[in-house]
Scaffold this motif. Structure first.
Motif, PDB file in Angstrom:
ATOM      1  N   GLY A 136       0.825  -1.212   0.000  1.00 28.18           N
ATOM      2  CA  GLY A 136       0.000   0.000   0.000  1.00 28.18           C
ATOM      3  C   GLY A 136       0.855   1.256   0.000  1.00 28.18           C
ATOM      4  O   GLY A 136       0.560   2.223  -0.716  1.00 28.18           O
ATOM      5  N   ALA A 137       1.937   1.252   0.783  1.00 29.11           N
ATOM      6  CA  ALA A 137       2.841   2.402   0.836  1.00 29.11           C
ATOM      7  C   ALA A 137       3.562   2.598  -0.495  1.00 29.11           C
ATOM      8  O   ALA A 137       3.634   3.718  -1.017  1.00 29.11           O
ATOM      9  CB  ALA A 137       3.842   2.210   1.972  1.00 29.11           C
ATOM     10  N   LEU A 138       4.086   1.512  -1.049  1.00 27.19           N
ATOM     11  CA  LEU A 138       4.768   1.552  -2.343  1.00 27.19           C
ATOM     12  C   LEU A 138       3.841   2.108  -3.421  1.00 27.19           C
ATOM     13  O   LEU A 138       4.211   3.014  -4.182  1.00 27.19           O
ATOM     14  CB  LEU A 138       5.228   0.142  -2.722  1.00 27.19           C
ATOM     15  N   ASN A 139       2.650   1.567  -3.480  1.00 27.22           N
ATOM     16  CA  ASN A 139       1.705   1.986  -4.518  1.00 27.22           C
ATOM     17  C   ASN A 139       1.301   3.453  -4.354  1.00 27.22           C
ATOM     18  O   ASN A 139       1.170   4.170  -5.340  1.00 27.22           O
ATOM     19  CB  ASN A 139       0.473   1.076  -4.506  1.00 27.22           C
ATOM     20  N   GLU A 140       1.136   3.894  -3.126  1.00 25.85           N
ATOM     21  CA  GLU A 140       0.782   5.305  -2.884  1.00 25.85           C
ATOM     22  C   GLU A 140       1.903   6.234  -3.330  1.00 25.85           C
ATOM     23  O   GLU A 140       1.651   7.234  -3.997  1.00 25.85           O
ATOM     24  CB  GLU A 140       0.479   5.525  -1.397  1.00 25.85           C
ATOM     25  N   ALA A 141       3.127   5.898  -2.978  1.00 20.69           N
ATOM     26  CA  ALA A 141       4.255   6.768  -3.321  1.00 20.69           C
ATOM     27  C   ALA A 141       4.534   6.784  -4.816  1.00 20.69           C
ATOM     28  O   ALA A 141       4.782   7.839  -5.396  1.00 20.69           O
ATOM     29  CB  ALA A 141       5.504   6.326  -2.558  1.00 20.69           C
ATOM     30  N   GLU A 142       4.483   5.607  -5.438  1.00 24.02           N
ATOM     31  CA  GLU A 142       4.849   5.492  -6.845  1.00 24.02           C
ATOM     32  C   GLU A 142       3.667   5.672  -7.803  1.00 24.02           C
ATOM     33  O   GLU A 142       3.877   5.764  -9.019  1.00 24.02           O
ATOM     34  CB  GLU A 142       5.507   4.127  -7.102  1.00 24.02           C
ATOM     35  N   GLN A 143       2.434   5.667  -7.268  1.00 27.82           N
ATOM     36  CA  GLN A 143       1.246   5.835  -8.098  1.00 27.82           C
ATOM     37  C   GLN A 143       1.249   4.836  -9.258  1.00 27.82           C
ATOM     38  O   GLN A 143       1.113   5.199 -10.430  1.00 27.82           O
ATOM     39  CB  GLN A 143       1.143   7.272  -8.607  1.00 27.82           C
ATOM     40  N   ILE A 144       1.406   3.549  -8.913  1.00 30.08           N
ATOM     41  CA  ILE A 144       1.534   2.496  -9.921  1.00 30.08           C
ATOM     42  C   ILE A 144       0.176   2.111 -10.498  1.00 30.08           C
ATOM     43  O   ILE A 144      -0.010   2.089 -11.711  1.00 30.08           O
ATOM     44  CB  ILE A 144       2.227   1.257  -9.314  1.00 30.08           C
ATOM     45  N   LEU A 145      -0.777   1.797  -9.606  1.00 34.76           N
ATOM     46  CA  LEU A 145      -2.100   1.314 -10.014  1.00 34.76           C
ATOM     47  C   LEU A 145      -3.174   1.891  -9.104  1.00 34.76           C
ATOM     48  O   LEU A 145      -2.897   2.211  -7.951  1.00 34.76           O
ATOM     49  CB  LEU A 145      -2.166  -0.218  -9.888  1.00 34.76           C
ATOM     50  N   PRO A 146      -4.420   1.947  -9.573  1.00 35.82           N
ATOM     51  CA  PRO A 146      -5.509   2.270  -8.648  1.00 35.82           C
ATOM     52  C   PRO A 146      -5.567   1.172  -7.574  1.00 35.82           C
ATOM     53  O   PRO A 146      -5.460  -0.017  -7.895  1.00 35.82           O
ATOM     54  CB  PRO A 146      -6.759   2.247  -9.528  1.00 35.82           C
ATOM     55  N   SER A 147      -5.701   1.546  -6.311  1.00 40.17           N
ATOM     56  CA  SER A 147      -5.708   0.546  -5.238  1.00 40.17           C
ATOM     57  C   SER A 147      -6.833  -0.470  -5.424  1.00 40.17           C
ATOM     58  O   SER A 147      -6.709  -1.624  -5.018  1.00 40.17           O
ATOM     59  CB  SER A 147      -5.774   1.201  -3.864  1.00 40.17           C
ATOM     60  N   ALA A 148      -7.919  -0.068  -6.067  1.00 38.92           N
ATOM     61  CA  ALA A 148      -9.029  -0.996  -6.324  1.00 38.92           C
ATOM     62  C   ALA A 148      -8.575  -2.159  -7.203  1.00 38.92           C
ATOM     63  O   ALA A 148      -9.072  -3.277  -7.053  1.00 38.92           O
ATOM     64  CB  ALA A 148     -10.198  -0.266  -6.973  1.00 38.92           C
ATOM     65  N   GLN A 149      -7.623  -1.918  -8.110  1.00 41.93           N
ATOM     66  CA  GLN A 149      -7.124  -2.996  -8.971  1.00 41.93           C
ATOM     67  C   GLN A 149      -6.288  -3.996  -8.170  1.00 41.93           C
ATOM     68  O   GLN A 149      -6.313  -5.195  -8.440  1.00 41.93           O
ATOM     69  CB  GLN A 149      -6.303  -2.438 -10.135  1.00 41.93           C
ATOM     70  N   ILE A 150      -5.542  -3.495  -7.184  1.00 38.22           N
ATOM     71  CA  ILE A 150      -4.755  -4.399  -6.334  1.00 38.22           C
ATOM     72  C   ILE A 150      -5.699  -5.217  -5.462  1.00 38.22           C
ATOM     73  O   ILE A 150      -5.530  -6.428  -5.318  1.00 38.22           O
ATOM     74  CB  ILE A 150      -3.739  -3.621  -5.482  1.00 38.22           C
ATOM     75  N   THR A 151      -6.713  -4.577  -4.917  1.00 38.04           N
ATOM     76  CA  THR A 151      -7.701  -5.293  -4.106  1.00 38.04           C
ATOM     77  C   THR A 151      -8.403  -6.351  -4.955  1.00 38.04           C
ATOM     78  O   THR A 151      -8.604  -7.483  -4.511  1.00 38.04           O
ATOM     79  CB  THR A 151      -8.726  -4.314  -3.499  1.00 38.04           C
ATOM     80  N   ALA A 152      -8.736  -6.021  -6.183  1.00 36.95           N
ATOM     81  CA  ALA A 152      -9.385  -6.984  -7.083  1.00 36.95           C
ATOM     82  C   ALA A 152      -8.465  -8.157  -7.400  1.00 36.95           C
ATOM     83  O   ALA A 152      -8.926  -9.270  -7.652  1.00 36.95           O
ATOM     84  CB  ALA A 152      -9.817  -6.286  -8.372  1.00 36.95           C
ATOM     85  N   ALA A 153      -7.160  -7.918  -7.362  1.00 36.30           N
ATOM     86  CA  ALA A 153      -6.191  -8.973  -7.659  1.00 36.30           C
ATOM     87  C   ALA A 153      -6.078 -10.001  -6.529  1.00 36.30           C
ATOM     88  O   ALA A 153      -5.593 -11.107  -6.753  1.00 36.30           O
ATOM     89  CB  ALA A 153      -4.820  -8.361  -7.937  1.00 36.30           C
ATOM     90  N   PHE A 154      -6.528  -9.657  -5.311  1.00 36.62           N
ATOM     91  CA  PHE A 154      -6.419 -10.586  -4.183  1.00 36.62           C
ATOM     92  C   PHE A 154      -7.019 -11.952  -4.498  1.00 36.62           C
ATOM     93  O   PHE A 154      -6.413 -12.983  -4.231  1.00 36.62           O
ATOM     94  CB  PHE A 154      -7.102 -10.028  -2.923  1.00 36.62           C
ATOM     95  N   GLN A 155      -8.214 -11.969  -5.045  1.00 39.46           N
ATOM     96  CA  GLN A 155      -8.862 -13.251  -5.323  1.00 39.46           C
ATOM     97  C   GLN A 155      -8.086 -14.030  -6.381  1.00 39.46           C
ATOM     98  O   GLN A 155      -7.966 -15.247  -6.292  1.00 39.46           O
ATOM     99  CB  GLN A 155     -10.312 -13.081  -5.743  1.00 39.46           C
TER     100      GLN A 155
END
Length: 188
Positions: A136-155
């Motif tokens: 979450g910290a990495l993604n926030e700092a680097e603005q890699i992906l929308p966090s919703a896409q990472i959450t969707a990737a969990f499953q």
């Protein structure tokens, strides 16, 4: 040419380094990006060295290898910190699990962030969430992906049998992003 994120994640087996990379890769796929994920394991069965490289780009990726040109790197323990610091390109960003690494980054040509993610995970009641907090910290700092896409990737990464863990992982992802926003002075 579009933006390319070259992310190197390292720690020891059991710290969720591979899961972190897989979540980024699947999140990138769900976002319609070009992605690569290259895992590397030490010879030990458990607790050995583990690292992976992930590339996420808008255009086709010529080579999946990171050879000293990572735009961002995550170091979850001191051994990874010492061994792989050279993987980060000048101007890159380093994310350090300061719960386990007390040293400061010995380079002045990279941006370093220190997050006590193991301690934060313990405060959440599950040390196994440290990698997700760091993600979450990495993604926030680097603005890699929308966090919703990472959450969707969990499953996709953890499968339907672990679906019940999605809410706590989403909370850990949020906590990591929140911690980074605080460090960067960004509004949530």
């Amino acid at each position: 040419m579009g933006k390319i994120h070259r992310i190197f994640c390292a720690g020891f087996g059991g710290q969720g380094v591979m899961s972190m990379g897989q979540l980024l890769a699947y999140g990138g796929l769900l976002s319609g990006k070009e992605v690569t994920w290259c895992p590397s394991y030490g010879p030990e069965m458990r607790g050995g060295e583990a690292n992976c490289s992930v590339m996420i780009a808008d255009e086709p990726i010529g080579s999946p290898l990171i050879k000293g040109d990572a735009t961002a790197a995550v170091f979850m323990n001191i051994a990874a910190f010492h061994k792989f610091m050279s993987q980060v390109e000048p101007g890159g960003t380093v994310f350090v699990n300061s719960s386990l690494v007390e040293e400061k980054v010995p380079r002045d040509d990279v941006q370093a962030y220190y997050l006590p993610v193991s301690g934060m995970a313990e405060a959440m009641g599950n040390i196994r969430l440290a990698n997700i907090i760091m993600l979450g910290a990495l993604n926030e700092a680097e603005q890699i992906l929308p966090s919703a896409q990472i959450t969707a990737a969990f499953q996709e990464v953890f499968g339907a049998s672990k679906e019940s863990l999605i809410p706590v992982n989403a909370e850990a992802l949020r906590k990591g992003a929140e911690a980074m926003r605080e460090i960067l002075g960004r509004e949530g």
